[in-house]
Design a protein around this motif. Structure first.
Motif, short mmCIF file in Angstrom:
data_model
loop_
_atom_site.label_atom_id
_atom_site.label_comp_id
_atom_site.label_asym_id
_atom_site.label_seq_id
_atom_site.Cartn_x
_atom_site.Cartn_y
_atom_site.Cartn_z
N HIS A 84 24.95 31.21 6.66
CA HIS A 84 26.20 31.87 6.30
C HIS A 84 26.00 32.79 5.10
CE1 HIS A 84 28.23 28.31 8.44
NE2 HIS A 84 28.31 29.38 9.21
N PRO A 85 26.90 33.73 4.89
CA PRO A 85 26.72 34.69 3.79
C PRO A 85 26.64 33.99 2.43
CG PRO A 85 28.43 35.44 5.28
CD PRO A 85 28.10 34.03 5.69
N ASP A 86 25.79 34.53 1.59
CA ASP A 86 25.64 34.01 0.22
C ASP A 86 25.46 35.21 -0.71
OD1 ASP A 86 25.09 32.78 -2.16
OD2 ASP A 86 23.39 31.59 -1.42
N ALA A 87 26.58 35.65 -1.31
CA ALA A 87 26.53 36.82 -2.18
C ALA A 87 25.79 36.55 -3.48
CB ALA A 87 27.96 37.30 -2.49
N GLY A 88 25.64 35.27 -3.84
CA GLY A 88 24.96 34.94 -5.09
C GLY A 88 23.46 34.87 -4.98
N ALA A 89 22.92 34.92 -3.77
CA ALA A 89 21.47 34.88 -3.60
C ALA A 89 20.87 36.21 -4.02
CB ALA A 89 21.13 34.58 -2.14
N VAL A 93 22.46 37.33 0.83
CA VAL A 93 22.21 36.97 2.22
C VAL A 93 23.45 37.29 3.05
CG1 VAL A 93 21.72 35.08 3.82
CG2 VAL A 93 20.58 35.16 1.59
N PRO A 94 23.33 38.12 4.09
CA PRO A 94 24.46 38.36 4.98
C PRO A 94 24.56 37.22 6.00
CG PRO A 94 22.57 39.61 5.72
CD PRO A 94 22.13 38.89 4.46
N ASP A 95 25.53 37.27 6.85
CA ASP A 95 25.62 36.29 7.93
C ASP A 95 24.48 36.56 8.93
OD1 ASP A 95 27.67 34.23 9.32
OD2 ASP A 95 26.78 35.54 10.85
#
Length: 481
Positions: A84-89, A93-95
């Motif tokens: 799943h998306p992780d804007a903090g990575a 990371v997008p979906d």
């Protein structure tokens, strides 16, 4: 050939449904069993392998089909991974959603020595169909009648499950085999046979305008090392086991032990005597075709004529069609250094093995350093060495680079169909790192695809959040059932 390939290509969409594939594979196994009497009769007439051997091989073939049906039914082979998306990575990371899809039409080149298990309905075909790939088999000329009958059984099973007959195609002849690997609609190939033939097809697959994966099993010496301690404990047992393994099926198994390193000592002498006793009692056999017999007779004669090579039991031809089992002994240092007998490090197809006698372990290492890649490598250890005492623990490290399956205190003939099995090895044993036996053989005919930021409504069902197909998968790094 072109018509057969196009029919397979047009049938590829019919294999999308996993449930249909499961039913087809199990139905094919059922129909093969129902036809077993007539199939074995034809197979024996064409190969002379005998009813007992062939019935066992047909049972193995049906087991393989059902085993791949279970693989498809369970679903892990699709390798579903969702992040799943992780804007903090860093970076964000997008979906992302990943799974595997079938390659397309697969060409299968049947083997001579396994007319059921590595032929029209063999492991390459079963694994490709399980992956969702239609198959076109190039029949082996040693059993063309059997090939037609088995292909007919598979097609009847296909029709029963609502599939077009084209999901399994069959072609005959050298020219068709060469053209098959070059056909633009063929997406991958599996081969079992000689180094020469397999390498030519491998090069052709790589030289296409659009290269395709070629999974070839070509040749294997299958070296065996017997330690001094093992020979001291059970020389007679090892010698008898070796005799049974190297003569099994008239020496026509791809995992036949072809080179055995034995101590040049009294214990080693006892092993050789026991080996001679078993091999001398082996009945005269018939090889699969005249070409193989000619190669065997010429090959053993060439090897027996070398300096310091002796034949305690002499292999060769017998009568117009038969062959005699035998073995040769040679000092291990004749396999290394200037003027080495290189031909003794090449596979000789048929009931023969080479026993190399070593005086120091350094000679074993020197010989193994010259051995090409293999399907198997075996070591026989003493009881203490098997517990990890002395240098027993080092042997696996020495043999692992040489082979895809490493055995301890056993014999390589007999390849179990099991999820953990690996039937492959470094070149020239195979042209890839994959296996042709066991559940993971399906991976050869799949390729991964990742979908990024794709709306749920557009995703394949395998990748949707609600998991409508009930597949095992990994979500945000955690496995889910």
């Amino acid at each position: 050939m072109d018509g057969v390939v196009r029919a397979a290509w047009e049938a590829r969409g019919s294999l999308v449904d996993r449930g249909v594939r499961v039913g087809f594979l199990r139905g094919a196994a059922d129909l093969l069993e129902e036809s077993s009497a007539s199939l074995v009769e034809v197979a024996d007439a064409e190969t002379a392998l005998g009813g007992v051997r062939l019935r066992g091989e047909l049972a193995r073939t049906c087991y393989q089909l059902r085993a791949f049906a279970e693989v498809v039914e369970e679903g892990s082979f699709l390798g579903v991974i969702i992040d799943h998306p992780d804007a903090g990575a860093v970076p964000p990371v997008p979906d992302l959603r990943r799974f595997k899809v079938p390659l397309g039409v697969v060409a299968v080149y049947a083997a001579s020595n396994f007319p059921f298990a590595f032929s029209v309905a063999g492991g390459d075909t079963a694994s490709a169909l399980a992956a969702g790939c239609p198959v076109v088999v190039k029949a082996h000329p040693d059993h063309p009648g059997l090939s037609e009958r088995v292909a007919g059984v598979l097609r009847r099973a296909a029709v029963r499950w609502g599939l077009p007959e084209g999901v399994v195609g069959l072609v005959h002849g050298f020219e068709a085999g060469v053209a098959l690997v070059a056909h633009p609609l063929v997406a991958g190939a599996g081969f079992t046979g000689s180094v020469r033939g397999g390498r030519a097809l491998f090069d052709a697959a790589a030289g296409r305008p659009v290269p395709i994966p070629f999974h070839g099993e070509l040749g294997s010496l299958n070296p065996v090392v017997v330690t001094e301690g093992a020979a001291a404990e059970r020389a007679e047992e090892i010698g008898a086991g070796l005799g049974g393994s190297m003569t099994l099926g008239v020496g026509q198994f791809c995992v036949k032990p072809g080179l055995v390193l034995v101590p040049a000592s009294g214990e080693g002498d006892r092993l050789v005597e026991a080996l001679a006793g078993v091999v001398a009692q082996a009945p005269v056999g018939v090889l699969l075709d005249g070409r193989m017999r000619d190669s065997f007779v010429a090959g053993v004669a060439q090897r027996a004529a070398l300096v310091d090579v002796e034949c305690p039991v002499e292999p060769g031809g017998e009568g117009e069609r038969g062959v005699r089992a035998g073995f040769m002994t040679v000092p291990a240092d004749r396999l290394t250094g200037p003027g080495a007998h290189d031909v003794l490090l090449e596979e000789c197809f048929g009931p023969v093995t080479v026993v190399a006698r070593y005086r120091q372990e350094a000679q074993v290492d020197a010989v193994l350093a010259r051995v090409p890649g293999n399907l198997t490598a075996t070591v026989h250890l003493s009881t203490a060495e098997s517990r990890g005492e002395g240098r027993g623990g080092e042997w696996l490290g020495r043999l692992t680079p040489l082979a895809g399956r490493v055995l301890v205190n056993g014999w390589p003939t007999g390849v179990a169909v099991a999820p953990a099995q690996h039937h492959g090895g470094p070149y020239p044993a195979t042209t890839s790192t994959s296996t042709s036996v066991g559940a993971t053989a399906i991976e050869r005919w799949l390729r991964p695809v990742a979908y990024q930021s794709t709306p749920q409504a557009l995703l394949p069902p395998e990748l949707r959040d609600d998991n409508p197909l009930g597949l095992p998968r990994r979500v945000n790094g955690r496995p889910q059932r």
